[in-house]
Design a protein around this motif. Structure first.
Motif, PDB file in Angstrom:
ATOM      1  N   GLY A   1       0.734  -1.052   0.136  1.00  0.00           N
ATOM      2  CA  GLY A   1      -0.070  -0.039   0.147  1.00  0.00           C
ATOM      3  C   GLY A   1      -0.005   1.396  -0.103  1.00  0.00           C
ATOM      4  O   GLY A   1       2.056   1.179   0.311  1.00  0.00           O
ATOM      5  N   ARG A   2       0.163   2.670  -0.402  1.00  0.00           N
ATOM      6  CA  ARG A   2       1.270   3.292  -0.543  1.00  0.00           C
ATOM      7  C   ARG A   2       1.858   4.607   0.463  1.00  0.00           C
ATOM      8  O   ARG A   2       3.437   4.443   0.242  1.00  0.00           O
ATOM      9  N   SER A   3       1.198   3.877   1.495  1.00  0.00           N
ATOM     10  CA  SER A   3       1.592   4.908   2.563  1.00  0.00           C
ATOM     11  C   SER A   3       2.787   3.721   2.907  1.00  0.00           C
ATOM     12  O   SER A   3       4.334   4.388   3.511  1.00  0.00           O
ATOM     13  N   GLU A   4       2.593   2.665   3.265  1.00  0.00           N
ATOM     14  CA  GLU A   4       3.951   1.810   3.517  1.00  0.00           C
ATOM     15  C   GLU A   4       5.135   1.747   2.483  1.00  0.00           C
ATOM     16  O   GLU A   4       6.291   1.320   3.068  1.00  0.00           O
ATOM     17  N   ARG A   5       4.205   1.693   1.241  1.00  0.00           N
ATOM     18  CA  ARG A   5       5.547   2.244   0.266  1.00  0.00           C
ATOM     19  C   ARG A   5       6.306   3.475   0.237  1.00  0.00           C
ATOM     20  O   ARG A   5       7.918   3.252   0.735  1.00  0.00           O
ATOM     21  N   GLU A   6       5.605   4.400   0.674  1.00  0.00           N
ATOM     22  CA  GLU A   6       6.726   5.677   0.620  1.00  0.00           C
ATOM     23  C   GLU A   6       7.293   5.718   2.073  1.00  0.00           C
ATOM     24  O   GLU A   6       9.191   6.293   2.415  1.00  0.00           O
ATOM     25  N   ALA A   7       7.072   5.228   2.845  1.00  0.00           N
ATOM     26  CA  ALA A   7       8.225   4.774   4.201  1.00  0.00           C
ATOM     27  C   ALA A   7       9.623   3.675   4.059  1.00  0.00           C
ATOM     28  O   ALA A   7      10.483   4.253   4.156  1.00  0.00           O
ATOM     29  N   ARG A   8       9.067   2.648   3.015  1.00  0.00           N
ATOM     30  CA  ARG A   8      10.318   1.611   2.670  1.00  0.00           C
ATOM     31  C   ARG A   8      10.820   2.354   1.653  1.00  0.00           C
ATOM     32  O   ARG A   8      12.078   2.659   1.836  1.00  0.00           O
ATOM     33  N   VAL A   9      10.432   2.950   1.326  1.00  0.00           N
ATOM     34  CA  VAL A   9      11.505   4.621  -0.138  1.00  0.00           C
ATOM     35  C   VAL A   9      11.613   4.831   0.443  1.00  0.00           C
ATOM     36  O   VAL A   9      13.167   4.585   0.006  1.00  0.00           O
ATOM     37  N   ASN A  10      11.881   5.810   1.321  1.00  0.00           N
ATOM     38  CA  ASN A  10      13.045   6.775   2.078  1.00  0.00           C
ATOM     39  C   ASN A  10      13.499   6.031   2.835  1.00  0.00           C
ATOM     40  O   ASN A  10      14.458   6.577   2.431  1.00  0.00           O
ATOM     41  N   ALA A  11      13.174   5.012   3.340  1.00  0.00           N
ATOM     42  CA  ALA A  11      14.046   4.655   4.129  1.00  0.00           C
ATOM     43  C   ALA A  11      15.244   3.906   3.053  1.00  0.00           C
ATOM     44  O   ALA A  11      16.429   4.376   3.803  1.00  0.00           O
ATOM     45  N   ALA A  12      15.296   2.938   1.738  1.00  0.00           N
ATOM     46  CA  ALA A  12      16.251   2.325   1.018  1.00  0.00           C
ATOM     47  C   ALA A  12      16.296   3.194   1.044  1.00  0.00           C
ATOM     48  O   ALA A  12      18.162   3.172   0.578  1.00  0.00           O
ATOM     49  N   LEU A  13      16.489   4.604   0.556  1.00  0.00           N
ATOM     50  CA  LEU A  13      17.017   5.245  -0.739  1.00  0.00           C
ATOM     51  C   LEU A  13      18.627   6.098   0.837  1.00  0.00           C
ATOM     52  O   LEU A  13      18.989   6.791   0.281  1.00  0.00           O
ATOM     53  N   GLY A  14      17.927   6.371   1.799  1.00  0.00           N
ATOM     54  CA  GLY A  14      18.487   6.557   3.042  1.00  0.00           C
ATOM     55  C   GLY A  14      19.401   6.062   3.271  1.00  0.00           C
ATOM     56  O   GLY A  14      20.577   6.039   3.539  1.00  0.00           O
ATOM     57  N   LEU A  15      19.115   4.637   3.816  1.00  0.00           N
ATOM     58  CA  LEU A  15      20.411   3.715   3.556  1.00  0.00           C
ATOM     59  C   LEU A  15      21.173   3.847   2.432  1.00  0.00           C
ATOM     60  O   LEU A  15      22.475   3.548   2.907  1.00  0.00           O
ATOM     61  N   VAL A  16      21.137   4.349   1.350  1.00  0.00           N
ATOM     62  CA  VAL A  16      22.480   3.702   0.616  1.00  0.00           C
ATOM     63  C   VAL A  16      22.769   5.399  -0.122  1.00  0.00           C
ATOM     64  O   VAL A  16      23.316   6.110  -0.719  1.00  0.00           O
ATOM     65  N   ASN A  17      22.327   6.506   0.366  1.00  0.00           N
ATOM     66  CA  ASN A  17      22.577   7.799   1.057  1.00  0.00           C
ATOM     67  C   ASN A  17      21.948   8.970  -0.107  1.00  0.00           C
ATOM     68  O   ASN A  17      23.229   9.648  -0.820  1.00  0.00           O
ATOM     69  N   LEU A  18      21.334   8.513  -0.845  1.00  0.00           N
ATOM     70  CA  LEU A  18      20.309   9.672  -1.253  1.00  0.00           C
ATOM     71  C   LEU A  18      18.923  10.016  -1.338  1.00  0.00           C
ATOM     72  O   LEU A  18      18.084  10.634  -2.114  1.00  0.00           O
TER      73      LEU A  18
END
Ligand code: ADP
Ligand code: MG
Length: 362
Positions: free
Chosen positions: A111-128
């Motif tokens: 779902g959308r809200s979980e998707r956004e949270a996970r995308v942000n976390a993954a981009l954070g993990l790779v410093n982007l």
């Protein structure tokens, strides 16, 4: 029952043929949970084939692949909980970085809200974190590879496969990304299988290395063991510089003789054997200065000298005609005197000698 945890990945008797080409041949390999495993070999040795079999894009001709103890033969690729990163990032050019990373989640109907949270976390993990709205064409090669990594990790896979992921990056960026990949792997505790043809990259990153040639896994061991105790001529030569020397066994294999000099082995070897000596373990002295005691030393002549900055690599010819490489550091006594034709005595310690079974005719 043992209480060993099940391996994250097992290849059991895996062979893959493409017509007359045997791309993988009788591969048996267990990879532990949380391990950083490098598959190392030159082009065409079968590395990518093993990844494809594990990811489910190809099926084994013989044998089977297991994940956490269960055969995955009937599990389609998108159900295997495996993230994959290739050398050519394979990003969707018409999607932003964030939408690229979101893609596997959409496929899995997150779902959308979980998707956004996970995308942000993954981009954070790779410093982007600040580049989510950029398109791939607006990102550097290194940044695109980070996006590809975020996309491979965003759905929380059990295993991450990386196929020559840093091959397209320049040296400096590659070194930096190596450190970062290690950090990310440590943070997530994920199992990584990392394909490379670069032995220094494998040594720097992996807990264990599997050396491949012609579809076969020749040796699997930690980097120190692969380097200090290679199991074959091929592995010895593939992993860094070395000299492989023909010797005559003495004392039923408790020692050896080379060019008239004798040395004991740390542990007895089965005759016939060759020895491997790494250049950094060879020391040389000018013959006129060598003590005439009975310590081990082989008469040799300097043939060639290469300046390497931190020191020199010296090619020697032993008195029996064999070649030996030595690396000489700046502070060494002999350093100021090196010249082609110089008669020297070469030495190495018994502990630095690895023993190999003699091979056919080389
Ligand atoms: P590596 O990744 O180590 O370079 P590969 O696993 O890609 O090696 O290839 C191993 C061998 O299998 C090579 O000889 C290659 O040409 C062959 N091969 C790989 N994939 C295919 C395919 N789809 N069809 C035919 N031959 C293939
Ligand atoms: Mg490949």
């Amino acid at each position: 029952m043992s209480n060993q945890p099940l391996p994250a990945v097992s290849f059991q008797g895996v062979t893959k043929r493409y017509g007359v080409v045997t791309a993988a041949s009788g591969v048996n390999l267990d990879i532990s949970q949380g391990e950083f495993f490098a598959l190392l070999g030159s082009s065409g040795s079968g590395k990518t084939t093993l990844l494809m079999l594990l990811a489910g894009f190809e099926k084994p001709t013989e044998g089977r692949v297991l994940m956490s103890g269960t055969s995955v033969s009937d599990v389609p690729p998108h159900r295997r909980q495996i993230g994959v990163v290739f050398q050519n990032y394979a990003l969707f050019p018409h999607l932003t970085a964030a939408d690229n990373v979101a893609y596997p989640l959409k496929m899995r109907r997150v779902g959308r809200s979980e998707r956004e949270a996970r995308v942000n976390a993954a981009l954070g993990l790779v410093n982007l974190s600040d580049r989510g709205s950029s398109f791939p064409s607006q990102l550097s090669g290194g940044q695109q590879q980070r996006v590809a990594l975020a996309r491979a990790l965003v759905f929380g896979p059990d295993v991450l496969l990386m196929d020559e992921p840093l091959g397209a990056l320049d040296r400096r960026l590659r070194d930096q990304m190596q450190l970062e990949l290690k950090r990310i792997q440590g943070e997530l505790g994920i199992t990584v299988i990392y394909v490379t043809h670069d032995q220094s990259e494998a040594m720097a990153m992996a807990n264990r290395i599997g050396v491949m040639s012609g579809g076969r896994l020749l040796q699997v061991a930690d980097p120190e063991t692969i380097y200090a105790a290679p199991s074959s001529h091929f592995v010895a030569r593939f992993i860094g510089e070395c000299s492989i020397l023909r010797v005559a066994a003495t004392d039923g294999g408790k020692g050896y003789e080379i060019a008239g000099a004798r040395q004991s082995l740390r542990s007895p070897a089965k005759d016939p054997f060759d020895i491997v000596v790494r250049p950094e373990n060879v020391s040389i002295r000018a013959s006129v200065e060598a003590a005439s005691d009975d310590a081990f030393g082989v008469a040799a002549t300097v043939r060639d000298i290469t300046y390497l900055g931190a020191g020199w690599r010296v090619a020697l010819e032993l008195s029996d005609g064999q070649s030996l490489l030595a690396s000489i550091m700046r502070g060494d006594d002999v350093a100021g005197r090196l010249a082609p034709g110089l008669p020297v005595v070469a030495r190495w310690a018994p502990a630095s000698v690895a023993v190999l079974p003699t091979e056919g005719s080389s």
